[in-house]
Write a protein that holds these residues in place. Structure first.
Motif, PDB file in Angstrom:
ATOM      1  N   ILE A  65     -14.498 -78.618-108.696  1.00 44.12           N
ATOM      2  CA  ILE A  65     -13.749 -76.972-108.228  1.00 44.12           C
ATOM      3  C   ILE A  65     -14.399 -76.284-106.641  1.00 44.12           C
ATOM      4  O   ILE A  65     -13.804 -75.062-106.398  1.00 44.12           O
ATOM      5  N   GLY A  66     -15.007 -77.007-105.977  1.00 50.22           N
ATOM      6  CA  GLY A  66     -15.577 -76.173-104.888  1.00 50.22           C
ATOM      7  C   GLY A  66     -16.444 -77.406-103.915  1.00 50.22           C
ATOM      8  O   GLY A  66     -17.108 -78.502-103.960  1.00 50.22           O
ATOM      9  N   SER A  74      -7.082 -77.349-111.761  1.00 48.70           N
ATOM     10  CA  SER A  74      -7.783 -77.426-109.986  1.00 48.70           C
ATOM     11  C   SER A  74      -7.505 -76.086-109.814  1.00 48.70           C
ATOM     12  O   SER A  74      -6.401 -75.763-109.760  1.00 48.70           O
ATOM     13  N   ASP A 112      -6.314 -76.843 -97.943  1.00 46.48           N
ATOM     14  CA  ASP A 112      -7.008 -77.296 -99.461  1.00 46.48           C
ATOM     15  C   ASP A 112      -7.180 -78.767 -99.631  1.00 46.48           C
ATOM     16  O   ASP A 112      -6.628 -79.628 -98.403  1.00 46.48           O
ATOM     17  N   TYR A 126      -9.481 -78.668-104.437  1.00 46.26           N
ATOM     18  CA  TYR A 126     -10.267 -77.468-104.187  1.00 46.26           C
ATOM     19  C   TYR A 126      -9.834 -76.853-102.609  1.00 46.26           C
ATOM     20  O   TYR A 126      -9.562 -77.321-101.424  1.00 46.26           O
TER      21      TYR A 126
END
Length: 316
Positions: A84-85, A193, A200, A280
């Motif tokens: 997610i990051g 997401s 991204d 992400y």
């Protein structure tokens, strides 16, 4: 009535003072929450899958050594995870020892193998006769020297070690590459997401079909024909037989975008196994550029055109 916010636990490669902790400190929503130090990537991901932790921060790539194979293999074989990051940490090292230890007394150095490889130049120039003892992490090397559990007089460690342990710094900035960076990813259980930001990245792992001429080219064409740039592509052996590989891929763009979704459909038709790791925000926040012919509207118009042909609608 005051709303009660549930506390979250985040796992990271410990102990305190590691580069992984520095990466986790970049996550705004993790600050003030519970941080759980673990011993390895497998333990961190097990925390997530078992529910002990909401998310785990793990290293996935280094600008000097390349991809972190243990992380890549774990993400390929453990279902139910989602990135997610991503976060970047500048990598630098110091040589530390117990108080009062002179550099001339150092003959054995404790260091994580990756850190050791990044300090060869300095070590060769200043301690050419030294021996190396591997350590589990960049901070574990210093702890092992301080506690006497590692047979070494000094350790290679992150600069932040001095905030947590009573050591002498024998040398600073001993890394061979001053621009070295490690890329970390925040991993949680499978979830939707984050929304597209325009800057991204999409990560996935793709297995090739049984080897035949042009199979790798066929996979790459799924992206190139849709104007998608790949910022990372690394091969890892699947392990069941010689000549069988999976590819770890980072593609510029988000799965919510038509061109990326179309590429993933092509990859799914082509590959016997695809692991979608997530879309992400890029750590550098660099906006993804692509030609106008790959705008979402172009893909939508093309689908509408084909639908009209199939339904017999008159052309404009």
């Amino acid at each position: 009535m005051k709303r009660v916010t549930e506390r979250r636990t985040y796992s990271y490669l410990g102990p305190a003072g590691t580069f992984t902790e520095a990466a986790l400190d970049q996550v705004p929503e993790a600050r003030g929450q519970d941080w759980r130090a673990v011993h390895n990537v497998g333990e961190a991901l097990d925390d997530v899958l078992s529910g002990r932790s909401y998310a785990a921060m793990i290293a996935i790539e280094n600008s000097i050594e390349g991809g972190v194979s243990t992380t890549q293999d774990a993400l390929a074989t453990l279902p139910g995870l989602r990135i997610i990051g991503e976060y970047l940490v500048q990598v630098n090292f110091v040589l530390v020892a117990p108080r009062g230890t002179p550099l001339s007394d150092v003959h054995v150095i404790a260091a994580h193998p990756v850190a050791y490889a990044q300090c060869h130049g300095w070590l060769g120039a200043h301690l050419p006769q030294h021996a190396h003892v591997p350590a589990a992490s960049n901070v574990a090397s210093a702890i092992g020297v301080l506690e006497g559990t590692l047979p070494a007089q000094a350790a290679i460690a992150p600069p932040g070690i001095v905030r947590h342990y009573d050591v002498d710094v024998l040398a600073e900035d001993i890394g061979d590459n001053k621009q070295a960076v490690t890329r970390f990813v925040l991993v949680t259980r499978t979830t939707r997401s984050p929304e597209p930001t325009g800057a991204d990245k999409t990560s996935l792992i793709v297995e090739l079909p049984h080897d035949h001429p042009g199979s790798l080219l066929e996979m790459l064409e799924q992206f190139s024909t849709r104007g998608i740039n790949l910022s990372l592509i690394e091969s890892r052996p699947i392990g069941d037989e010689l000549g069988r590989y999976r590819f770890v891929i980072d593609a510029d763009g988000h799965v919510n975008h038509e061109r990326m979704a179309d590429a993933l459909l092509g990859i799914r038709r082509f590959s016997p196994r695809v692991v979608f790791l997530g879309s992400y925000p890029r750590a550098d926040r660099q906006i993804v550029q692509y030609p106008e012919r790959y705008e979402d509207e172009v893909f939508v118009e093309a689908r509408d055109w084909l639908r009209g042909i199939l339904t017999g609608e008159p052309e404009d």
